[in-house]
Scaffold this active site. Structure first.
Site, PDB file in Angstrom:
ATOM      1  CD  GLN A 107      -1.418  -2.486   2.475  1.00 31.99           C
ATOM      2  OE1 GLN A 107      -0.453  -2.220   2.492  1.00 31.99           O
ATOM      3  NE2 GLN A 107      -1.856  -3.228   2.386  1.00 31.99           N
ATOM      4  CG  ASP A 148      -6.522  -1.655  10.737  1.00 32.68           C
ATOM      5  OD1 ASP A 148      -7.369  -1.717   9.481  1.00 32.68           O
ATOM      6  OD2 ASP A 148      -5.605  -2.140  10.524  1.00 32.68           O
ATOM      7  CG  ASN A 158      -1.681  -0.119  11.861  1.00 35.48           C
ATOM      8  OD1 ASN A 158      -2.962   0.331  10.828  1.00 35.48           O
ATOM      9  ND2 ASN A 158      -0.925   0.469  11.455  1.00 35.48           N
ATOM     10  CE  LYS A 159      -2.222  -3.506   5.844  1.00 41.84           C
ATOM     11  NZ  LYS A 159      -3.569  -4.245   6.059  1.00 41.84           N
TER      12      LYS A 159
END
Lengths: 261, 261
Positions: A107, A148, A158-159
């Site tokens: 991303q 998240d 999170n990621k």
């Protein structure tokens, strides 16, 4: 969590409207569209507020490290972590962004680097593994990421790759910030240990975007998220203000003020 | 450093032979081939010795994390870090290897995962960013990597991504080992701060193997190596034995015993 929260709001409107005497499908539809537009407007405002609170943390000409994508492509406004950078840019602070490519789904390489380029914000793409030596060379002034889910104690899901970044930041005394709207706070999850980590398709590791990096059939593991313990987070930037440790009481206070959650 | 050392040996033979009365080009050629074969045999023996010393550090059924490629594809023998894993496997210890894909050039995904598969050693490929959460979940018993250069104080230059792994290992109390032949020790370099870091083509980050991950023209940084300070290294496994801190005196002692260096 933010997505689930919005779905809950939509469902509450739909259910409430359906239960009313004389309601029509047309009317349910109209009310749901109106609620969706309210959520959009609120998200835009939340992003602006996160940016305004957060940019105070960004020094003039700062080198900012970020992970994944958290800007205009994934929110209705200027974004969360990237919104802070955008707000700092608009305030004339000329930030430079180190963009983690964010393996496996990339991303950072595909979205964040592109988005910053469009906005005219100086940025340099790096392989995720380069963050450590950049910090060692004192070329990172702060790291900022999205979330998240934020557990009731301030642990952050999170990621994948967020947690190693937080450990590196701590080792190098680099401030590590999390930026997220209040709707990301999940008081029903006491700590990060209670957050299930989704294991995604190994093909994202072996063959990203359909391009084979490893021999087909190579066994691979692909945890989508990781959990950063609250103790590694310097501050949490929300649309209601900047929280400092201890996060528990602050999160409980803020969360109670959010919309229909 | 190991490569430069071997070239020096070859040049010494060539120069020495050329200076002799009655020498012929044919004779120089023969002596150089003989020296090259001696280096190959010595490297094979060095790898075996590293494996034998190092496998004592690998517990039965250990989960071993490694970075880059350090096996039969890049040495004349069983390898350095991977040689230790291979020796443990041959000793019946059934190691399982977490293989860092090793962005940007993906030596882990393309070489190490393939090599371990051929050898029948259990392995799982991961994106480099997943190492942190694996350690947090106690799924890594030890990390072991190779070295491109070991400075006189024990600082280690190796593939980018080695240093963040060492920081994570320290944070999680996971042993972090470096495996390298004595010819990798460079006493002329006092510390890691004296090691220049090669900046490679940004296209390795934006377009690995010619496949565009980011918009063409995206600015990227690509440091090829990083430096791990000696204080993060649990032990250095050499072909002459396992070194423990403080490394300075131990390295000086060992280095003086190496071949023609």
């Amino acid at each position: 969590v933010n997505l689930g929260w919005a779905v809950d709001r939509m469902m509450a409107v739909a259910t409430g409207q359906c239960c009313q005497v004389g309601s029509t499908l047309q009317r349910v539809h109209e009310e749901m569209v109106a609620e969706a537009l309210r959520i959009e407007a609120e998200d835009r405002e939340a992003c602006s507020a996160i940016g305004a609170f957060g940019q105070d943390l960004v020094p003039e000409g700062a080198n900012v490290l970020t992970h994944c994508n958290t800007g205009m492509l994934c929110t209705a406004g200027i974004g969360t972590a990237l919104g802070v950078v955008i707000a700092a840019h608009r305030a004339g602070k000329r930030p430079h962004v180190w963009v983690d490519e964010t393996r496996p789904v990339l991303q950072g390489a595909r979205l964040t680097a592109w988005e910053l380029g469009k906005l005219g914000i100086e940025r340099t793409l790096i392989a995720d593994v380069a963050a450590g030596s950049l910090m060692a060379r004192k070329e990172v002034d702060l790291a900022i990421v999205g979330a998240d889910r934020i557990a009731a104690n301030g642990d952050v899901a999170n990621k994948v790759g967020t947690y190693p970044l937080a450990v590196l930041a701590r080792y190098h005394d680099v401030p590590f910030y999390v930026a997220a709207p209040v709707s990301t706070i999940d008081l029903s999850t006491p700590t990060g240990a209670d957050i299930p980590i989704e294991e995604r398709d190994p093909a994202e590791v072996t063959s990203p975007l359909g391009f084979d990096l490893a021999e087909p059939g190579t066994p691979a593991a692909n945890p989508a998220f990781d959990v950063t313990p609250a103790e590694l987070v310097t501050a949490i930037v929300t649309d209601r203000g900047v929280l400092r440790p201890p996060y528990g009481p602050a999160l409980r206070g803020l969360s109670s003020t959010r919309g229909a959650a």
